[in-house]
Design an enzyme around this catalytic site. Structure first.
Site, PDB file in Angstrom:
ATOM      1  N   ASP A  44      -1.629 -43.416  21.821  1.00 36.51           N
ATOM      2  CA  ASP A  44      -2.071 -42.147  21.233  1.00 36.51           C
ATOM      3  C   ASP A  44      -2.685 -42.489  19.877  1.00 36.51           C
ATOM      4  O   ASP A  44      -1.980 -42.858  18.937  1.00 36.51           O
ATOM      5  CB  ASP A  44      -0.872 -41.194  21.088  1.00 36.51           C
ATOM      6  N   ARG A 103     -16.389 -28.285  37.055  1.00 34.84           N
ATOM      7  CA  ARG A 103     -15.126 -29.010  36.950  1.00 34.84           C
ATOM      8  C   ARG A 103     -15.348 -30.504  37.182  1.00 34.84           C
ATOM      9  O   ARG A 103     -14.722 -31.357  36.556  1.00 34.84           O
ATOM     10  CB  ARG A 103     -14.088 -28.449  37.948  1.00 34.84           C
ATOM     11  N   LYS A 136      -7.392 -32.620  16.295  1.00 37.38           N
ATOM     12  CA  LYS A 136      -7.105 -33.122  14.961  1.00 37.38           C
ATOM     13  C   LYS A 136      -8.377 -33.729  14.338  1.00 37.38           C
ATOM     14  O   LYS A 136      -9.304 -33.011  14.078  1.00 37.38           O
ATOM     15  CB  LYS A 136      -5.940 -34.107  15.029  1.00 37.38           C
ATOM     16  N   TYR A 152       5.033 -37.716  18.301  1.00 39.41           N
ATOM     17  CA  TYR A 152       4.771 -36.285  18.301  1.00 39.41           C
ATOM     18  C   TYR A 152       5.813 -35.545  19.146  1.00 39.41           C
ATOM     19  O   TYR A 152       6.071 -35.918  20.293  1.00 39.41           O
ATOM     20  CB  TYR A 152       3.355 -36.051  18.847  1.00 39.41           C
TER      21      TYR A 152
HETATM   22  C1  LIG Z   1      -1.231 -32.575  18.160  1.00 40.81           C
HETATM   23  C2  LIG Z   1      -0.893 -33.836  18.820  1.00 40.81           C
HETATM   24  C3  LIG Z   1      -0.810 -33.942  20.218  1.00 40.81           C
HETATM   25  C4  LIG Z   1      -0.999 -32.745  21.112  1.00 40.81           C
HETATM   26  O1  LIG Z   1      -2.326 -32.281  21.052  1.00 40.81           O
HETATM   27  P1  LIG Z   1      -2.754 -30.750  21.279  1.00 40.81           P
HETATM   28  O2  LIG Z   1      -4.226 -30.805  21.083  1.00 40.81           O
HETATM   29  O3  LIG Z   1      -2.031 -29.926  20.266  1.00 40.81           O
HETATM   30  O4  LIG Z   1      -2.345 -30.401  22.671  1.00 40.81           O
HETATM   31  C5  LIG Z   1      -0.541 -35.184  20.758  1.00 40.81           C
HETATM   32  N1  LIG Z   1      -0.344 -36.273  19.985  1.00 40.81           N
HETATM   33  C6  LIG Z   1      -0.422 -36.200  18.632  1.00 40.81           C
HETATM   34  C7  LIG Z   1      -0.209 -37.417  17.826  1.00 40.81           C
HETATM   35  C8  LIG Z   1      -0.683 -34.986  18.012  1.00 40.81           C
HETATM   36  O5  LIG Z   1      -0.731 -34.922  16.680  1.00 40.81           O
END
Ligand SMILES: *Cc1c(COP(=O)(O)O)cnc(C)c1O
Length: 373
Positions: free
Chosen positions: A177, A55, A202, A107
């Protein structure tokens, strides 16, 4: 691990491919070994190999964390179990009662998390559409600005450098983000942001087979705070998933370049297609939103698609189509969604690495079928 740090002069594509190569001096493994061991022997009392318990630190995870930090031009990187756990980790930095300013078109899962934090009295979240609105709203009481750019799914770009200046002036942190553009196309820390988060599920992973998140900080100080918070709360990325992320990152530059090339071809077609009402594309990246002539066409359009897969998520090698109204943005109340343009005739496309002409043909035939009904 050392080699990567010494090779700062390499171009990005080179650095990406070399992630983890030379990470194991003992065997010379070219592909990073997956260290599954959760615990590590101490040579003697008071001594450590640098690894005690997974961890806190794991050799496979460290390879990808260093690569993430370097890729975003940051000081410290953290690989965590999902994009949402990356965002949650960052909010561990703030005390109860903090005030945040957030870009409105974002999101749906982030909105849901901020809404939940508001409801349990953790903090105050105020939404802005433009940087003028941000400038009016920000003050000495603001703890942080959180933004997604291009916005999701309406694809408006927000000027990170300008947002960073506003945040600095008021002693607030800027958190970006960067999931949509990736560090290949946009480096928020270089533009003045303090923290970058990613859903590595992604583009960074890139193959629709890995749930992961990343946090990268501009300073060692923020990195130390997050290291403490992550070791305390524990949503680290597993060794196997860390290896999958390394494997995905090796081709990031190649994929993002091809996906963007495909997206541009698709946009030229979509803009002159009479059966499409509106196209939203920020002129870079591979995320496109479209509005059909009528929301009634959506079900037949989706079932007529043969190549695009109707699924949530984005950024992978396979092209996907998402319906934000019922999928990614379903947790944003309908009135609120529609007030800023996220109407139920909108579809979001994530363009993969297939041949662009096949993708165009698929959209065209599905549009014709849905219009004929
Ligand atoms: C998918 C997504 C998230 C969340 O991510 P997860 O891996 O599904 O928890 C956060 N921000 C954006 C822009 C996303 O497309």
């Amino acid at each position: 691990m050392k080699k990567i740090n010494e090779a700062l002069q390499w171009q990005e594509a080179t650095k990406l491919v070399q992630i983890g190569n030379h990470s194991d001096d003992q065997t010379g493994a070219v592909s990073t070994p997956i260290y599954l061991s959760t615990t590590y022997a101490h040579p003697e009392l008071g001594k450590s190999t640098g690894y005690d318990y997974t961890r806190t630190a794991n050799p496979t995870r460290q390879v990808v964390e260093q690569a993430l930090a370097q890729l975003e031009n940051g000081r410290c990187g953290f690989a965590v179990s999902s994009g949402m756990s990356a965002i949650q980790l960052v909010f561990e930095l703030f005390p109860c009662g903090s005030r945040f300013l957030v870009s409105r078109d974002l999101y749906g899962g982030s909105y849901r998390y901020f809404d939940a934090l508001t409801k349990k009295g953790f903090g105050y979240f105020t939404y802005f559409d433009t940087l003028d609105e941000l400038e009016k709203a920000i003050g000495s009481e603001t703890s942080a600005v959180f933004l997604e750019t291009p916005t999701n799914p309406l694809m408006n770009e927000l000027d990170i450098a300008k947002a960073a200046q506003l945040a600095k002036k008021h002693d607030a942190l800027l958190i970006v983000d960067n999931t949509f553009l990736t560090p290949i196309l946009q480096k928020p820390l270089t533009l003045g942001a303090d923290i970058v988060v990613h859903s590595a599920t992604k583009f960074l992973g890139g193959h629709n087979d890995l749930l992961a998140g990343a946090v990268i900080t501009a300073s060692d100080e923020l990195g130390e705070k997050l290291a403490f918070a992550l070791n305390t709360t524990g949503a680290v990325l597993s060794p196997f998933d860390s290896w999958l992320l390394i494997r995905g990152l090796k081709t990031l530059a190649l994929r993002v370049t091809q996906q963007e090339k495909n997206a541009r071809k698709l946009v030229s077609y979509l803009k002159q297609e009479a059966l499409i009402k509106e196209v939203f594309y920020p002129e870079r990246g591979s995320m496109i939103s479209i509005k059909l002539i009528s929301a009634d066409q959506i079900p037949s359009f989706l079932s007529a698609l043969e190549l695009f897969t109707f699924a949530e998520s984005l950024g992978g090698v396979e092209s996907l189509v998402t319906y934000p109204t019922t999928q990614t943005h379903a947790d944003i109340p309908k009135d609120l969604r529609e007030s800023y343009g996220l109407t139920d005739d909108l579809l979001r496309l994530s363009i993969g690495i297939e041949a662009a002409d096949d993708l165009i043909e698929d959209i065209q035939q599905a549009l014709e079928k849905s219009a004929a009904r």
